[in-house]
Design a protein around this motif. Structure first.
Motif, short mmCIF file in Angstrom:
data_model
loop_
_atom_site.label_atom_id
_atom_site.label_comp_id
_atom_site.label_asym_id
_atom_site.label_seq_id
_atom_site.Cartn_x
_atom_site.Cartn_y
_atom_site.Cartn_z
N ILE A 5 10.61 -28.15 54.29
CA ILE A 5 10.36 -27.59 55.64
C ILE A 5 8.60 -28.13 56.23
N MET A 6 8.16 -27.35 55.64
CA MET A 6 6.32 -27.68 55.71
C MET A 6 5.70 -28.96 56.23
N GLU A 7 6.20 -29.32 54.78
CA GLU A 7 5.59 -30.81 54.81
C GLU A 7 6.25 -31.47 55.45
N ILE A 8 7.74 -31.98 56.41
CA ILE A 8 7.87 -32.62 57.41
C ILE A 8 7.40 -32.38 58.83
N LYS A 9 7.14 -30.87 58.72
CA LYS A 9 6.31 -30.46 60.03
C LYS A 9 4.81 -30.72 59.75
N ARG A 10 4.16 -31.20 58.61
CA ARG A 10 2.67 -31.63 58.55
C ARG A 10 2.93 -32.85 59.30
N ILE A 11 3.63 -33.45 58.58
CA ILE A 11 3.69 -35.13 58.53
C ILE A 11 4.45 -35.50 60.12
N ARG A 12 5.00 -34.59 60.89
CA ARG A 12 5.47 -34.68 61.52
C ARG A 12 4.34 -34.66 63.00
#
Length: 71
Positions: A5-12
């Motif tokens: 989830i943190m990685e997805i947020k970072r990419i977004r």
């Protein structure tokens, strides 16, 4: 799961910042093109009452970009 989830947020967030930078650059380029067009427009057909306003605008544009201005 939390790491994903943190990685997805970072990419977004990275994509959002990249898009914002691209939009800012596109706006800057549009303004430059508009200023260049205004600066290069001849003043031969400008009514005498508007000539000083037109020349003042051209001087502002020249100062903004560091262009030579002899009028």
């Amino acid at each position: 799961m939390k790491k994903e989830i943190m990685e997805i947020k970072r990419i977004r967030e990275e994509k959002y910042l990249t898009l914002a930078d691209e939009q800012r650059e596109a706006l800057r380029q549009t303004m430059f093109d508009k200023d260049l067009e205004t600066y290069n427009r001849p003043t031969d057909n400008v009514h005498q009452a508007m000539l000083e306003i037109t020349l003042a605008r051209k001087r502002e544009i020249a100062k903004k970009y560091g262009w030579p201005c002899d009028f």
